[in-house]
Design a protein around this motif. Structure first.
Motif, PDB file in Angstrom:
ATOM      1  N   SER A 165       0.834  -1.205   0.000  1.00  0.00           N
ATOM      2  CA  SER A 165       0.000   0.000   0.000  1.00  0.00           C
ATOM      3  C   SER A 165       0.869   1.254   0.000  1.00  0.00           C
ATOM      4  O   SER A 165       2.069   1.213   0.256  1.00  0.00           O
ATOM      5  CB  SER A 165      -0.927  -0.008   1.211  1.00  0.00           C
ATOM      6  OG  SER A 165      -0.188   0.026   2.395  1.00  0.00           O
ATOM      7  N   SER A 166       0.219   2.377  -0.252  1.00  0.00           N
ATOM      8  CA  SER A 166       0.913   3.662  -0.222  1.00  0.00           C
ATOM      9  C   SER A 166       1.196   4.047   1.233  1.00  0.00           C
ATOM     10  O   SER A 166       0.640   3.450   2.164  1.00  0.00           O
ATOM     11  CB  SER A 166       0.062   4.746  -0.881  1.00  0.00           C
ATOM     12  OG  SER A 166      -1.044   5.069  -0.055  1.00  0.00           O
ATOM     13  N   LEU A 167       2.000   5.068   1.403  1.00  0.00           N
ATOM     14  CA  LEU A 167       2.327   5.539   2.749  1.00  0.00           C
ATOM     15  C   LEU A 167       1.071   5.998   3.485  1.00  0.00           C
ATOM     16  O   LEU A 167       0.852   5.641   4.647  1.00  0.00           O
ATOM     17  CB  LEU A 167       3.351   6.673   2.672  1.00  0.00           C
ATOM     18  CG  LEU A 167       3.779   7.302   3.985  1.00  0.00           C
ATOM     19  CD1 LEU A 167       4.399   6.259   4.914  1.00  0.00           C
ATOM     20  CD2 LEU A 167       4.748   8.443   3.742  1.00  0.00           C
ATOM     21  N   LEU A 168       0.223   6.759   2.798  1.00  0.00           N
ATOM     22  CA  LEU A 168      -1.000   7.256   3.433  1.00  0.00           C
ATOM     23  C   LEU A 168      -1.944   6.109   3.791  1.00  0.00           C
ATOM     24  O   LEU A 168      -2.503   6.078   4.889  1.00  0.00           O
ATOM     25  CB  LEU A 168      -1.704   8.255   2.510  1.00  0.00           C
ATOM     26  CG  LEU A 168      -3.002   8.857   3.057  1.00  0.00           C
ATOM     27  CD1 LEU A 168      -2.736   9.603   4.366  1.00  0.00           C
ATOM     28  CD2 LEU A 168      -3.626   9.781   2.025  1.00  0.00           C
ATOM     29  N   GLU A 169      -2.116   5.162   2.875  1.00  0.00           N
ATOM     30  CA  GLU A 169      -2.983   4.012   3.154  1.00  0.00           C
ATOM     31  C   GLU A 169      -2.468   3.217   4.347  1.00  0.00           C
ATOM     32  O   GLU A 169      -3.239   2.797   5.212  1.00  0.00           O
ATOM     33  CB  GLU A 169      -3.084   3.101   1.927  1.00  0.00           C
ATOM     34  CG  GLU A 169      -3.839   3.706   0.771  1.00  0.00           C
ATOM     35  CD  GLU A 169      -3.683   2.910  -0.515  1.00  0.00           C
ATOM     36  OE1 GLU A 169      -4.590   2.985  -1.352  1.00  0.00           O
ATOM     37  OE2 GLU A 169      -2.656   2.222  -0.685  1.00  0.00           O
ATOM     38  N   ALA A 170      -1.154   3.011   4.391  1.00  0.00           N
ATOM     39  CA  ALA A 170      -0.558   2.244   5.491  1.00  0.00           C
ATOM     40  C   ALA A 170      -0.727   2.978   6.813  1.00  0.00           C
ATOM     41  O   ALA A 170      -1.073   2.369   7.827  1.00  0.00           O
ATOM     42  CB  ALA A 170       0.919   1.980   5.205  1.00  0.00           C
ATOM     43  N   LYS A 171      -0.493   4.295   6.817  1.00  0.00           N
ATOM     44  CA  LYS A 171      -0.651   5.067   8.058  1.00  0.00           C
ATOM     45  C   LYS A 171      -2.091   5.004   8.552  1.00  0.00           C
ATOM     46  O   LYS A 171      -2.338   4.777   9.739  1.00  0.00           O
ATOM     47  CB  LYS A 171      -0.237   6.521   7.847  1.00  0.00           C
ATOM     48  CG  LYS A 171      -0.313   7.322   9.145  1.00  0.00           C
ATOM     49  CD  LYS A 171      -0.312   8.794   8.883  1.00  0.00           C
ATOM     50  CE  LYS A 171      -0.497   9.601  10.143  1.00  0.00           C
ATOM     51  NZ  LYS A 171      -1.702   9.305  10.879  1.00  0.00           N
ATOM     52  N   ASN A 172      -3.037   5.182   7.614  1.00  0.00           N
ATOM     53  CA  ASN A 172      -4.447   5.120   7.998  1.00  0.00           C
ATOM     54  C   ASN A 172      -4.819   3.734   8.524  1.00  0.00           C
ATOM     55  O   ASN A 172      -5.568   3.614   9.496  1.00  0.00           O
ATOM     56  CB  ASN A 172      -5.345   5.506   6.819  1.00  0.00           C
ATOM     57  CG  ASN A 172      -5.254   6.974   6.484  1.00  0.00           C
ATOM     58  OD1 ASN A 172      -4.815   7.784   7.289  1.00  0.00           O
ATOM     59  ND2 ASN A 172      -5.636   7.321   5.276  1.00  0.00           N
ATOM     60  N   ALA A 173      -4.304   2.704   7.900  1.00  0.00           N
ATOM     61  CA  ALA A 173      -4.598   1.336   8.334  1.00  0.00           C
ATOM     62  C   ALA A 173      -4.010   1.071   9.707  1.00  0.00           C
ATOM     63  O   ALA A 173      -4.673   0.494  10.581  1.00  0.00           O
ATOM     64  CB  ALA A 173      -4.057   0.334   7.324  1.00  0.00           C
ATOM     65  N   VAL A 174      -2.769   1.488   9.938  1.00  0.00           N
ATOM     66  CA  VAL A 174      -2.133   1.287  11.241  1.00  0.00           C
ATOM     67  C   VAL A 174      -2.879   2.064  12.318  1.00  0.00           C
ATOM     68  O   VAL A 174      -3.133   1.539  13.412  1.00  0.00           O
ATOM     69  CB  VAL A 174      -0.637   1.681  11.188  1.00  0.00           C
ATOM     70  CG1 VAL A 174      -0.038   1.809  12.586  1.00  0.00           C
ATOM     71  CG2 VAL A 174       0.145   0.654  10.364  1.00  0.00           C
ATOM     72  N   ASP A 175      -3.292   3.291  12.003  1.00  0.00           N
ATOM     73  CA  ASP A 175      -4.076   4.080  12.962  1.00  0.00           C
ATOM     74  C   ASP A 175      -5.395   3.390  13.280  1.00  0.00           C
ATOM     75  O   ASP A 175      -5.831   3.349  14.438  1.00  0.00           O
ATOM     76  CB  ASP A 175      -4.328   5.486  12.433  1.00  0.00           C
ATOM     77  CG  ASP A 175      -3.066   6.352  12.435  1.00  0.00           C
ATOM     78  OD1 ASP A 175      -2.072   5.970  13.090  1.00  0.00           O
ATOM     79  OD2 ASP A 175      -3.081   7.403  11.758  1.00  0.00           O
TER      80      ASP A 175
END
Length: 104
Positions: free
Chosen positions: A86-96
């Motif tokens: 995934s993209s950086l933004l997608e990964a950050k949102n998923a981790v959050d």
């Protein structure tokens, strides 16, 4: 005669190099076009799932879960990206979202 052959070979070599560069450029454009279409499809699918109220079970990512529990968010995002592509933004949102679901 020898100069003609040498010149012809040099021109052929330049042509092949240019053809290779054009092919690589087309390949990169095709990759970008495919990535863009995939992103649009994923967005539409997410909208349908949300509209229908369906809960989609996320993949088990034990390394990501461990890093979140250890409060290593940046490493968790990196691990999520490595596992899912995934993209950086997608990964950050998923981790959050995972951290929120775990109450962390």
């Amino acid at each position: 005669m020898e100069i003609f052959v040498t010149t012809a070979l040099a021109l052929l070599l330049v042509g092949l190099v240019m053809l290779g560069m054009a092919s690589a450029s087309n390949s990169r454009r095709e990759q970008l076009r495919t990535a863009s279409r995939l992103s649009a499809i994923e967005s539409k699918l997410d909208a349908v799932v949300a509209h229908l109220g369906i809960t989609v079970q996320e993949r088990e990512l034990p390394e990501v879960l461990r890093l979140i529990r250890e409060d290593k968010r940046i490493e968790a995002v990196r691990a999520y990206r490595n596992e899912t592509g995934s993209s950086l933004l997608e990964a950050k949102n998923a981790v959050d979202a995972i951290a929120a679901r775990l109450g962390l």
